[in-house]
Structure formats: C-alpha cells, structure tokens
Design an enzyme around this catalytic site. Sequence first.
Site, short mmCIF file in Angstrom:
data_model
loop_
_atom_site.label_atom_id
_atom_site.label_comp_id
_atom_site.label_asym_id
_atom_site.label_seq_id
_atom_site.Cartn_x
_atom_site.Cartn_y
_atom_site.Cartn_z
N ARG A 234 0.87 -1.17 0.00
CA ARG A 234 0.00 0.00 0.00
C ARG A 234 0.91 1.23 0.00
O ARG A 234 1.96 1.24 0.66
CB ARG A 234 -0.91 0.03 1.24
N ASP A 258 3.91 0.06 -7.29
CA ASP A 258 2.62 -0.23 -7.92
C ASP A 258 1.51 0.50 -7.16
O ASP A 258 0.36 0.47 -7.59
CB ASP A 258 2.36 -1.74 -7.89
N GLU A 263 -2.80 7.82 -4.48
CA GLU A 263 -3.22 7.24 -5.76
C GLU A 263 -4.71 7.40 -6.05
O GLU A 263 -5.14 7.31 -7.20
CB GLU A 263 -2.85 5.75 -5.82
N HIS A 295 -1.28 0.40 -9.76
CA HIS A 295 -2.00 -0.59 -8.94
C HIS A 295 -2.54 -1.73 -9.81
O HIS A 295 -3.73 -2.04 -9.78
CB HIS A 295 -3.14 0.08 -8.15
P1 NAD Z 1 -1.08 -11.20 4.56
O1 NAD Z 1 -2.01 -10.73 5.62
O2 NAD Z 1 -1.10 -12.62 4.13
O3 NAD Z 1 0.44 -10.86 5.00
C1 NAD Z 1 0.85 -9.66 5.57
C2 NAD Z 1 2.07 -9.99 6.45
O4 NAD Z 1 2.63 -8.75 6.91
C3 NAD Z 1 1.71 -10.82 7.69
O5 NAD Z 1 2.55 -11.97 7.75
C4 NAD Z 1 1.97 -9.86 8.84
O6 NAD Z 1 2.41 -10.52 10.03
C5 NAD Z 1 3.05 -8.97 8.25
N1 NAD Z 1 3.24 -7.70 8.95
C6 NAD Z 1 2.32 -6.95 9.62
N2 NAD Z 1 2.93 -5.87 10.14
C7 NAD Z 1 4.23 -5.93 9.79
C8 NAD Z 1 5.35 -5.09 10.05
N3 NAD Z 1 5.24 -3.97 10.78
N4 NAD Z 1 6.55 -5.46 9.52
C9 NAD Z 1 6.66 -6.58 8.80
N5 NAD Z 1 5.64 -7.42 8.53
C10 NAD Z 1 4.44 -7.09 9.02
O7 NAD Z 1 -1.31 -10.22 3.33
P2 NAD Z 1 -0.98 -10.50 1.79
O8 NAD Z 1 -2.11 -11.17 1.13
O9 NAD Z 1 0.39 -11.07 1.68
O10 NAD Z 1 -0.98 -8.99 1.24
C11 NAD Z 1 -0.03 -8.03 1.70
C12 NAD Z 1 -0.49 -6.65 1.29
O11 NAD Z 1 -0.39 -6.53 -0.13
C13 NAD Z 1 -1.98 -6.39 1.57
O12 NAD Z 1 -2.20 -5.91 2.88
C14 NAD Z 1 -2.36 -5.38 0.54
O13 NAD Z 1 -2.25 -4.09 1.11
C15 NAD Z 1 -1.30 -5.55 -0.55
N6 NAD Z 1 -1.88 -5.97 -1.83
C16 NAD Z 1 -1.60 -5.26 -2.94
C17 NAD Z 1 -2.10 -5.64 -4.18
C18 NAD Z 1 -1.77 -4.90 -5.45
O14 NAD Z 1 -2.45 -5.09 -6.47
N7 NAD Z 1 -0.74 -4.06 -5.47
C19 NAD Z 1 -2.95 -6.75 -4.25
C20 NAD Z 1 -3.21 -7.48 -3.09
C21 NAD Z 1 -2.67 -7.09 -1.87
#
Ligand code: NAD
Length: 334
Positions: A234, A258, A263, A295
């Site tokens: 994000r 991305d 945005e 994105h």
């Molecule tokens: P997820 O919940 O499976 O994993 C997130 C991980 O981050 C968890 O393991 C959590 O413990 C860890 N985390 C939390 N706080 C942290 C910190 N301070 N430092 C390090 N790690 C930390 O989520 P996911 O499915 O892997 O997705 C991750 C992020 O990707 C989503 O939250 C979303 O914002 C983003 N995303 C972006 C797109 C895109 O199109 N660009 C698409 C899907 C998701």
Amino acid sequence: MRVVVFSTQAYDRRFLERANAGGRHALEFVSLPLDLATTGAAEGAAAVCAFVNDRLDRPVLARLAALGVRLVVLRCAGFNHVDLAAAAELGLAVARVPEYSPYAVAEHTVALVLTLNRKIHRAHARVREGNFALEGLLGFDLHGRTVGVVGTGKIGACFARIMAGFGCRLLACDPTPDPDCEALGVRYVGLSELLAAADVVSLHCPLTPATRHLIGAEAIAAMKPGAMLVNTSRGAVIDTPAAVAALKSGQLGSLGIDVYEEEADLFFRDLSADVIRDDVFARLLTFPNVVVTGHQAFFTEDALAAIGETTLANLDAFEATGQPSHPVSVERLA
Ligand code: NAD
C-alpha cells in the site's frame, strides 16, 4: 440480494457477472467511486461492493447504514480504507477477499525488480528509437544478492520463493515468522538489520497505523546506499517525499512502485489528456531509475476470477446466514 458495485470497470463487471451464475444476486454496476456524494446510488440495496480507493470512512458508512445497507463487500484484500470501528457501531458487516492470487502480486513485484535492474523500460524506448547503445543499461546479477522481504504473509512468502529460485540470499522481517519461509532459507531479522544488508527491499506488509510511513527518511538512510526499493503493498507504507529526496541524493538506487499514497486521485482512470497536479508524483515520473505501475499487480485473469468467486461467496453466505464467509472485524486493525 440487491448489490450496488461502485468503481466498476468493464473487467469488474465481466468477472462478477460470470461468478453470479444464474443471476442469484441483482448486481447494479456504477462507474463512480463510492464517497459521500455517491452514496445515494445505494438506496434500497442490502450490500455495496467496493474497491481499494473507495471511501469507507465514518460519514460514508453512516449514510450507507441509514439507506438500509447491511453489508460492505470489498473486492480486495486490503481493508485499511475502512473505518471498522464505525462499521461495527453501525451494525454493518464488512467482508473482503483475503486471498485471490498471491502469485499475481508476487510475480508483478518480480517484474518491477527485473525492469529496474536491467533497465528494460529504458532499453525498450531506446530500441524503438533505433538506439542500440548499452551505456546506461548496466545491471547486476540477482544471483547471490540479498533480498529483504518486509512481511512474509501470502504474497511476501510467494515473492521469497521466486527470489530463492534466482539464487538470492533472503532476509525477512515479520512479527509472525513463517516456518515454510524459514525452511526455504529465509533468515528473520529486525527491520534495521534487513535494511542495512539488502540490495533489494520489497514491501509486503499491510497498511496499518504501525506501518504508515514505515519506510521514511530514517529507514531509507539506514538502507545500503544505492539499494532498490519496491512496493506493491500500500502506498502509504512509504513516505514518498522522503523517497524522492533519497532518489535525488542517490541514497536510493532505484524505486519500483505499484501503489502510491495519493493514488486515489490518479489510478484506475485515463488522465493522459490532463495535467497532473500532484507535484510529488510528477517528480517521481521524471527519474530514469523509477518505475511506476498504476495498482495493477493484482490484475491477472486468475486473480479477477478468484475475486469474483469469493465476492459472490461472501454475498451468498450473508444472504443465507447473516454473516459473510470472509468477514473483517474491528480487532484486525491493530
Ligand atoms: P497477509 O495478511 O497474508 O500478510 C501480511 C504480512 O505482513 C503478515 O505476515 C503480517 O504478520 C506482516 N506484517 C504486519 N505488520 C508488519 C510489520 N510492521 N513489519 C513486517 N511485517 C508485518 O497479506 P498478503 O495477502 O500477503 O498482502 C499483503 C499486502 O499486499 C496487503 O495488505 C495489501 O495491502 C497488498 N496488496 C496489494 C495488491 C496490489 O495489487 N498491489 C494486491 C493485493 C494485496
């Protein structure tokens, strides 16, 4: 159930209609984003379907509840844009698509890493101009380099597996280490150790109050000089003006994003005939060592099909039981 789908693009409609087999829900598609001015479109609907840049703050949720809406289904994984406390108070259920294709986002992250490293964006432009000179296109072998993964949830773990295939040394930081990543050879360290050692830092944590501007001036100064920073999580996880300053000084070697913290006013629309008024974003676009995508990391056929299926499953479950199949509760916004 009558559902108003906000911020609809043609592809959203295609994949949601395909998942809504037999027309079991009455989906109404609205191209406008959801905000206070557009809530009226939801009058009489039981649910609204929203995307990443729709506004779901307290005033919007209160208006939706007053109009009779009982469910907000997000067709995305992130829920940082929803005031979950307000939703709970107003009796609005919130659902999301927790997992659709971690491969889509992880593979796009790898595309950004490879593009920046081997300067594919510049090479492509040069070759089309008949310029076959190589000066300025020098990259490095990823094999043997150190990649730091911030957040090894579904997407970060998938990205780590791909980079392990390149022969990279992998460091990660996550409050909840993943045993499968450890088995792969990922070493969990603190953020400062990761930043100091990594040639490539890739962000995969969610946006929460704790991760907002996690990568600001101080963190960037702690990075290896000239390292690459990539963000497909994000936008607000990075303090963008701090990144711009570090690109100007050379402390940051390259940046691939991305997602961008402002945005909502830019992405998912064609602004090619408009003037970009966001000076920070416009400055980013001037750097030869910055690649921005709008994105699109999630944007694969497989991911859109899965988003459609899970969104409809949330609607089916809510209609049958009063609870969506993938609820987001207020406790999640830690
Ligand atoms: P997820 O919940 O499976 O994993 C997130 C991980 O981050 C968890 O393991 C959590 O413990 C860890 N985390 C939390 N706080 C942290 C910190 N301070 N430092 C390090 N790690 C930390 O989520 P996911 O499915 O892997 O997705 C991750 C992020 O990707 C989503 O939250 C979303 O914002 C983003 N995303 C972006 C797109 C895109 O199109 N660009 C698409 C899907 C998701």
